[in-house]
Design an enzyme around this catalytic site. Structure first.
Site, mmCIF file in Angstrom:
data_model
loop_
_atom_site.group_PDB
_atom_site.id
_atom_site.type_symbol
_atom_site.label_atom_id
_atom_site.label_comp_id
_atom_site.label_asym_id
_atom_site.label_seq_id
_atom_site.Cartn_x
_atom_site.Cartn_y
_atom_site.Cartn_z
ATOM 1 N N ARG A 1 0.230 7.575 -2.963
ATOM 2 C CA ARG A 1 0.799 8.695 -2.201
ATOM 3 C C ARG A 1 2.271 8.908 -2.557
ATOM 4 N NH1 ARG A 1 -1.357 6.339 3.268
ATOM 5 N NH2 ARG A 1 -1.871 4.658 1.818
ATOM 6 N N TRP A 2 2.966 7.835 -2.826
ATOM 7 C CA TRP A 2 4.390 7.938 -3.217
ATOM 8 C C TRP A 2 4.506 8.754 -4.506
ATOM 9 C CZ3 TRP A 2 7.573 6.577 -7.272
ATOM 10 C CH2 TRP A 2 8.949 6.440 -6.998
ATOM 11 N N ARG B 1 -11.956 2.020 -8.090
ATOM 12 C CA ARG B 1 -11.025 3.042 -8.604
ATOM 13 C C ARG B 1 -11.360 3.414 -10.059
ATOM 14 N NH1 ARG B 1 -5.336 2.057 -5.579
ATOM 15 N NH2 ARG B 1 -6.266 1.672 -3.524
ATOM 16 N N ASP C 1 0.835 -1.210 0.000
ATOM 17 C CA ASP C 1 0.000 0.000 0.000
ATOM 18 C C ASP C 1 0.869 1.259 0.000
ATOM 19 O OD1 ASP C 1 -2.360 1.417 0.013
ATOM 20 O OD2 ASP C 1 -2.592 1.360 2.183
ATOM 21 N N GLY C 2 0.335 2.311 -0.591
ATOM 22 C CA GLY C 2 1.003 3.615 -0.561
ATOM 23 C C GLY C 2 1.609 4.040 -1.888
ATOM 24 N N ASN C 3 1.344 3.283 -2.932
ATOM 25 C CA ASN C 3 1.897 3.638 -4.256
ATOM 26 C C ASN C 3 1.390 5.003 -4.733
ATOM 27 O OD1 ASN C 3 2.967 1.094 -4.234
ATOM 28 N ND2 ASN C 3 1.604 0.244 -5.785
ATOM 29 N N ARG D 1 2.190 -4.284 6.751
ATOM 30 C CA ARG D 1 1.477 -3.247 5.985
ATOM 31 C C ARG D 1 2.246 -1.933 6.086
ATOM 32 N NH1 ARG D 1 -4.765 -2.044 4.817
ATOM 33 N NH2 ARG D 1 -4.383 -0.373 3.343
ATOM 34 N N ASN E 1 -10.995 -2.854 -4.932
ATOM 35 C CA ASN E 1 -10.241 -1.909 -5.769
ATOM 36 C C ASN E 1 -10.923 -1.603 -7.107
ATOM 37 O OD1 ASN E 1 -6.997 -3.068 -4.568
ATOM 38 N ND2 ASN E 1 -8.128 -1.238 -3.986
ATOM 39 N N SER F 1 -7.508 -5.755 -4.640
ATOM 40 C CA SER F 1 -8.569 -6.276 -3.771
ATOM 41 C C SER F 1 -9.911 -6.295 -4.498
ATOM 42 C CB SER F 1 -8.683 -5.404 -2.510
ATOM 43 O OG SER F 1 -9.322 -4.177 -2.814
HETATM 44 C C1 IPE Z 1 -5.346 -2.625 0.145
HETATM 45 O O1 IPE Z 1 -5.019 -1.308 -0.083
HETATM 46 C C2 IPE Z 1 -5.398 -3.381 -1.159
HETATM 47 C C3 IPE Z 1 -4.112 -3.660 -1.776
HETATM 48 C C4 IPE Z 1 -2.956 -3.341 -1.283
HETATM 49 C C5 IPE Z 1 -4.169 -4.370 -3.022
HETATM 50 P P1 IPE Z 1 -6.144 -0.191 -0.282
HETATM 51 O O2 IPE Z 1 -5.435 1.079 -0.533
HETATM 52 O O3 IPE Z 1 -7.129 -0.628 -1.305
HETATM 53 O O4 IPE Z 1 -6.852 -0.197 1.128
HETATM 54 P P2 IPE Z 1 -7.744 0.930 1.847
HETATM 55 O O5 IPE Z 1 -8.799 1.354 0.892
HETATM 56 O O6 IPE Z 1 -6.841 2.056 2.221
HETATM 57 O O7 IPE Z 1 -8.288 0.259 3.072
HETATM 58 C C1 IPE Z 2 -1.251 0.232 -3.901
HETATM 59 O O1 IPE Z 2 -1.289 1.411 -3.205
HETATM 60 C C2 IPE Z 2 -2.370 -0.680 -3.579
HETATM 61 C C3 IPE Z 2 -3.099 -1.172 -4.758
HETATM 62 C C4 IPE Z 2 -4.400 -1.211 -4.769
HETATM 63 C C5 IPE Z 2 -2.376 -1.633 -5.933
HETATM 64 P P1 IPE Z 2 -2.483 2.450 -3.363
HETATM 65 O O2 IPE Z 2 -2.850 2.615 -4.785
HETATM 66 O O3 IPE Z 2 -3.615 2.076 -2.467
HETATM 67 O O4 IPE Z 2 -1.776 3.761 -2.838
HETATM 68 P P2 IPE Z 2 -2.373 4.846 -1.859
HETATM 69 O O5 IPE Z 2 -2.865 4.116 -0.663
HETATM 70 O O6 IPE Z 2 -3.476 5.534 -2.599
HETATM 71 O O7 IPE Z 2 -1.225 5.738 -1.558
HETATM 72 MG MG MG Z 3 -4.043 2.447 -0.558
#
Ligand code: IPE
Ligand code: IPE
Ligand code: MG
Length: 244
Positions: free
Chosen positions: A29-30, A76, A25-27, A192, A73, A70
């Site tokens: 925001r990065w 999005r 997670d965090g791609n 996480r 997801n 997920s």
């Molecule tokens: C969890 O991250 C899903 C994956 C890493 C694939 P999300 O960014 O979707 O989770 P939430 O929405 O912050 O809970």
């Molecule tokens: C990757 O990070 C998780 C995936 C769903 C691939 P995010 O896309 O959730 O990044 P943030 O949380 O918005 O920074």
């Molecule tokens: Mg995320």
């Protein structure tokens, strides 16, 4: 355990987890911090994923799983979903370059919503790597912990309906045997990054006794040195499993 890493020897704890789960997670925001589109962060996150896979293999971890997409997801934008699916395709198309590393790959999640091209690639990679046993890598695509339990419940109900199983014979093992793959062991260490303190529907069944490690580092920056910190934290935990 001492291992050579980038010509430096890093000390690893003696006790290592058998199965590490990663919520990547965090791609987004990065990328945002760099004034770049979210997809730029996903591409960098993919490179980090590959570095972590190789590192885990090198230090002798037997089982790793990654949350890549997920069941939630799909909320999005279509641009972001298309970019993520494209990255999965790109990675799986060249994964054969890594076969010499002898990592078995298994996909978990509901494939029915994925493109036929992606499903065909997933089938091929699973088949090509099925005899590798250095490490098993589970990639969770269109995965949801609740969806997985629903899937198991339906399969078990069908067996009861068909007269193959009595309800009173259903045990915890029956459920473990009917989730996406019977072969994944419980998660020992769940990592996480990105500062969020939640499971977001990841491996609810398998995390029953997982140790949690949260980090503020965003996934693209979660390089092996960060994993080492998690491994040291894990080694210092006292796991009791309900005992004393
Ligand atoms: C969890 O991250 C899903 C994956 C890493 C694939 P999300 O960014 O979707 O989770 P939430 O929405 O912050 O809970
Ligand atoms: C990757 O990070 C998780 C995936 C769903 C691939 P995010 O896309 O959730 O990044 P943030 O949380 O918005 O920074
Ligand atoms: Mg995320």
């Amino acid at each position: 355990m001492a291992i050579k890493k980038n010509n430096k020897t890093s000390e690893l704890p003696e006790i290592l987890p058998n199965h590490i789960g990663f919520i990547m997670d965090g791609n987004g925001r990065w990328a945002k911090k760099r004034m770049m589109p979210r997809t730029f962060g996903h591409a960098e996150g993919g490179r980090t994923f590959e570095k972590i896979v190789r590192y885990c293999r090198d230090i002798g971890i037997k089982c790793i799983s990654f949350y890549a997409f997920s069941t939630e997801n799909w909320k999005r934008s279509s641009e972001e979903i298309t970019a993520l699916m494209g990255l999965f395709m790109q990675y799986l198309n060249r994964v054969s370059d890594y076969y010499k590393e002898e990592v078995r790959m298994i996909f978990v999640g509901d494939r029915s919503a994925l493109s036929p091209e992606l499903i065909a690639l997933m089938d091929k990679v699973e088949e090509d790597t099925k005899n590798f046993d250095k490490m098993t890598l589970y990639l969770a695509i269109n995965y949801g912990g609740r969806d997985e339990i629903k899937y198991a419940a339906r399969r078990i109900a069908q067996k009861v309906k068909d007269g193959e199983l009595n309800p009173e014979d259903i045990t915890e093992k029956t459920i473990s045997d009917h989730i996406y793959t019977t072969e994944y062991p419980d998660i020992d260490l769940l990592i996480r990054p990105s500062g969020e303190l939640r499971l977001s529907n990841y491996m609810l069944w398998q995390c029953a006794y997982a140790e949690f490690y949260f980090s503020d580092v965003l996934w693209p920056d979660f390089l092996p040195a960060e994993l080492d910190k998690a491994l040291h934290a894990y080694a210092g935990r006292q796991r009791r499993f309900g005992g004393v």
